[in-house]
Design a protein around this motif. Structure first.
Motif, PDB file in Angstrom:
ATOM      1  N   ASN A 297       5.550   1.576  -0.954  1.00  0.00           N
ATOM      2  CA  ASN A 297       4.237   1.668  -0.322  1.00  0.00           C
ATOM      3  C   ASN A 297       3.370   2.781  -0.911  1.00  0.00           C
ATOM      4  OD1 ASN A 297       3.971  -0.141   2.344  1.00  0.00           O
ATOM      5  ND2 ASN A 297       6.106   0.481   2.102  1.00  0.00           N
ATOM      6  N   GLN A 298       3.904   3.487  -1.895  1.00  0.00           N
ATOM      7  CA  GLN A 298       3.190   4.629  -2.464  1.00  0.00           C
ATOM      8  C   GLN A 298       1.829   4.227  -3.021  1.00  0.00           C
ATOM      9  OE1 GLN A 298       4.429   7.770  -2.558  1.00  0.00           O
ATOM     10  NE2 GLN A 298       3.584   8.846  -4.319  1.00  0.00           N
ATOM     11  N   THR A 299       1.782   3.149  -3.786  1.00  0.00           N
ATOM     12  CA  THR A 299       0.522   2.717  -4.403  1.00  0.00           C
ATOM     13  C   THR A 299      -0.499   2.338  -3.343  1.00  0.00           C
ATOM     14  OG1 THR A 299       1.737   1.915  -6.330  1.00  0.00           O
ATOM     15  CG2 THR A 299      -0.512   1.101  -6.022  1.00  0.00           C
ATOM     16  N   LEU A 300      -0.073   1.588  -2.334  1.00  0.00           N
ATOM     17  CA  LEU A 300      -0.982   1.192  -1.256  1.00  0.00           C
ATOM     18  C   LEU A 300      -1.545   2.409  -0.542  1.00  0.00           C
ATOM     19  CD1 LEU A 300      -2.268  -0.880   0.699  1.00  0.00           C
ATOM     20  CD2 LEU A 300      -0.120  -0.804   2.004  1.00  0.00           C
ATOM     21  N   ARG A 302      -1.830   5.514  -1.617  1.00  0.00           N
ATOM     22  CA  ARG A 302      -2.732   6.296  -2.467  1.00  0.00           C
ATOM     23  C   ARG A 302      -4.094   5.619  -2.607  1.00  0.00           C
ATOM     24  NH1 ARG A 302      -1.197  10.632  -5.274  1.00  0.00           N
ATOM     25  NH2 ARG A 302       1.028  11.083  -5.537  1.00  0.00           N
ATOM     26  N   SER A 303      -4.087   4.312  -2.847  1.00  0.00           N
ATOM     27  CA  SER A 303      -5.356   3.612  -3.088  1.00  0.00           C
ATOM     28  C   SER A 303      -6.178   3.467  -1.820  1.00  0.00           C
ATOM     29  CB  SER A 303      -5.075   2.235  -3.694  1.00  0.00           C
ATOM     30  OG  SER A 303      -4.301   1.446  -2.804  1.00  0.00           O
ATOM     31  N   ASP A 304      -5.515   3.345  -0.659  1.00  0.00           N
ATOM     32  CA  ASP A 304      -6.228   3.109   0.597  1.00  0.00           C
ATOM     33  C   ASP A 304      -6.196   4.320   1.522  1.00  0.00           C
ATOM     34  OD1 ASP A 304      -6.330   0.645  -0.534  1.00  0.00           O
ATOM     35  OD2 ASP A 304      -5.568  -0.457   1.198  1.00  0.00           O
ATOM     36  N   ASP A 306      -8.178   6.809   2.098  1.00  0.00           N
ATOM     37  CA  ASP A 306      -9.410   7.042   2.863  1.00  0.00           C
ATOM     38  C   ASP A 306      -9.534   6.055   4.021  1.00  0.00           C
ATOM     39  OD1 ASP A 306     -10.071   9.109   1.203  1.00  0.00           O
ATOM     40  OD2 ASP A 306     -11.443   7.934  -0.051  1.00  0.00           O
ATOM     41  N   GLN A 307      -9.230   4.782   3.758  1.00  0.00           N
ATOM     42  CA  GLN A 307      -9.319   3.780   4.826  1.00  0.00           C
ATOM     43  C   GLN A 307      -8.249   4.013   5.906  1.00  0.00           C
ATOM     44  OE1 GLN A 307      -9.487   3.298   1.582  1.00  0.00           O
ATOM     45  NE2 GLN A 307     -10.631   1.444   1.012  1.00  0.00           N
ATOM     46  N   TYR A 514      -2.471  -1.752   8.024  1.00  0.00           N
ATOM     47  CA  TYR A 514      -1.947  -0.395   8.144  1.00  0.00           C
ATOM     48  C   TYR A 514      -1.069  -0.214   9.380  1.00  0.00           C
ATOM     49  CZ  TYR A 514      -5.933   0.146   4.993  1.00  0.00           C
ATOM     50  OH  TYR A 514      -6.832  -0.013   3.969  1.00  0.00           O
TER      51      TYR A 514
END
Length: 545
Positions: A297-300, A302-304, A306-307, A514
């Motif tokens: 889940n690291q990529t998710l 990092r990319s999200d 802020d959301q 999330y």
């Protein structure tokens, strides 16, 4: 398990194994949830700048390992052999105690005859204190105290080591100075091993801390837990042992023991070993599973990020805050007036105030003898380190006296973590001093040897200024954490009946993508923490006017 295994028949052993397996099974969902929450928190901390001040001393990078020796000497010991024998005693850098037959066997690399974790141990030089520890650990259900005979040879200086799940060990020394030095080493090891689970990877520490919190709240335990000791495996073992360990009050378990403490210790040790064996592999598999899940889940995250944080803020603002704040002035009503955190470390600063006894160490210590420029590279630590060590032991004593002063907190708040507060404070003192010594050493070594005699005093004063700065930061953190540790459990318990049932409805504010990365209970817990810290800031501001 040797002879002790015969003290647990198959029925009792299977019962203990079953309880351990059930405890782990119930704990697993909490840890899985909190492992992901911890990963989000770590990435958030990585993205956001730190708000608190940074220390200025240089911290030693190398961690103490098993190869480093904190103590080694031939000592008269009275262990499970029940006789006084000279053993070669070694205390390693990982704070483990070892008993070897001789110096020669240790030098040859022969495994220790006994290797002992000191988690939960207590060391004392008083025979009366040791007897009181025995009465507390093995209370007779009929209130009859078992008579104990002194085993200490006349004219010797003893150290009694009382251990929770192992036979006690006695040590004897010819000189009082040797006794005091060894007692200091043991107490240092006990402090560090008691807090061992906090020294692991930060993500796993955060996950275990929150998982324990919510798991115990399910059982209506909101106060701090005094058995949160040792490694993560030892902490989980304590969860099981707290409810399933053999206890003298359970007369039907082993009536033939009749209060014989040595045999009873063997029974408890056998039960503890069973629990460790049952939990060890399962916990390691759980941690590895959570590492892989967090990595996936690291990529998710990092990319999200802020959301995710925006979704969390929406949950906080529209739902949980309404639930908590509807309770009105809950902090003042439930906890009463809260003690203020002294700004900047108290009156006189960290180095002179009554709140931080360790700050005057360098000023009170003797001035190091002049360093001769003719000596070939004299090690600065040989000059300075003994002064620090002696002063550090003096600083620990006022902290130990907190036990009596915190008795009122136990009655008012059910506060039971006095020992942890004392140990964490003493460890912070030790780490500050080690950083000061390390900084002093590097600064001296950066100067030409010919100038050491003229610059060492200037360097010492410079490091003292850095030490005072870092002491203030550490002291402020200790006081804030202690205030939270004392009052937050009260708030949790009193708000639980009105707020806990409402939490589930707020899950609708979490975006579906999330749902595994945001937990309502975590947001609720953070809000309670904000209430406590807000009250403290207001009380602090009011006291300064």
């Amino acid at each position: 398990m040797g002879a002790s295994s015969s003290l647990l028949d198959e029925t009792k052993a299977n019962y203990i194994k079953g309880r351990a397996e059930a405890e782990l099974k119930n704990f697993i969902p909490h840890y899985r949830q909190q492992a992901l929450q911890a990963r989000v928190q770590l990435l958030q901390e990585e993205a956001e700048p730190r708000r608190e001040g940074r220390g200025q001393l240089l911290t030693p990078k190398e961690m103490r390992g098993s190869e480093e020796l904190l103590y080694q000497n031939s000592v008269n010991c009275h262990d499970d052999s029940r006789k006084w024998k000279e053993r070669f005693v070694v205390v390693r850098g990982n704070h483990t105690l070892e008993l070897h037959d001789t110096l020669e066997s240790f030098s040859r690399g022969t495994p220790a005859r006994h290797s002992q974790s000191l988690t939960g141990g207590e060391a004392t030089t008083s025979e009366d204190t040791y007897s009181a520890l025995l009465d507390r650990a093995f209370p007779d259900p009929n209130g009859v105290k078992e008579e104990t005979q002194s085993v200490v040879p006349a004219g010797w200086f003893p150290v009694f080591l009382c251990l929770p799940y192992s036979p006690d060990i006695f040590f004897c020394f010819r000189q009082e100075e040797q006794q005091a030095h060894f007692l200091s080493i043991l107490n240092t090891c006990i402090r560090h091993q008691n807090l061992g689970w906090r020294e692991g990877p930060r993500g796993e520490v955060l996950a275990l801390q929150r998982a324990l919190l919510f798991y115990r709240q399910e059982k209506n335990h909101y106060e701090g837990w005094e058995l949160e000791l040792g490694s993560d495996l030892q902490v989980l073992c304590n969860l099981v042992m707290e409810e399933t360990a053999p206890h003298p009050s359970r007369l039907d378990l082993l009536p033939r023991l009749r209060g014989r403490r040595r045999l009873w210790t063997a029974v408890v040790q056998a039960a503890y070993q069973l629990v460790q064996e049952q939990l060890g592999a399962g916990l390691e598999a759980l941690k590895e599973e959570c590492r892989q899940t967090a990595s996936a889940n690291q990529t998710l995250i990092r990319s999200d990020l802020d959301q995710i944080l925006a979704s969390r803020a929406l949950l906080t603002g529209q739902a949980v805050r309404v639930c908590v704040c509807s309770s009105g002035a809950c902090v003042q009503h439930q906890c009463g007036p809260l003690p203020a955190v002294p700004p900047g470390g108290g009156e006189g600063g960290a180095s002179g105030g009554a709140y931080w006894p360790c700050g005057t160490t360098w000023r009170l210590s003797s001035t190091p003898p002049p360093l001769s420029s003719t000596l070939p590279s004299p090690p600065p630590l040989q000059v300075v380190s003994p002064l620090f060590s002696a002063s550090l032991e003096q600083c620990y004593q006022p902290v130990e006296q907190l036990r009596e002063k915190l008795l009122d907190l136990h009655q008012r708040f059910r506060y039971s973590n006095c020992q942890r507060l004392i140990h964490t404070t003493q460890i912070d003192m030790q780490q500050l001093m080690e950083s000061a010594v390390h900084t002093f050493e590097l600064l001296v070594q950066s100067e030409p040897p010919a100038q050491w005699s003229s610059t060492v005093e200037k360097i010492k004063l410079r490091v003292l200024k850095l030490y005072d700065h870092d002491s203030r930061l550490v002291l402020k953190r200790i006081l804030k954490e202690a205030l939270t540790d004392i009052t937050l459990p009260v708030l949790r318990r009193n708000l639980a009946p009105s707020c806990k049932p409402e939490l589930q409805k707020f899950e609708q504010f979490i975006f579906a993508d999330y749902s595994q990365l945001i937990q309502v209970e975590n947001v609720y817990e953070d809000l309670l923490l904000c209430l406590i810290t807000k009250e403290n800031r207001q009380g602090d501001a009011g006291s300064s006017q």
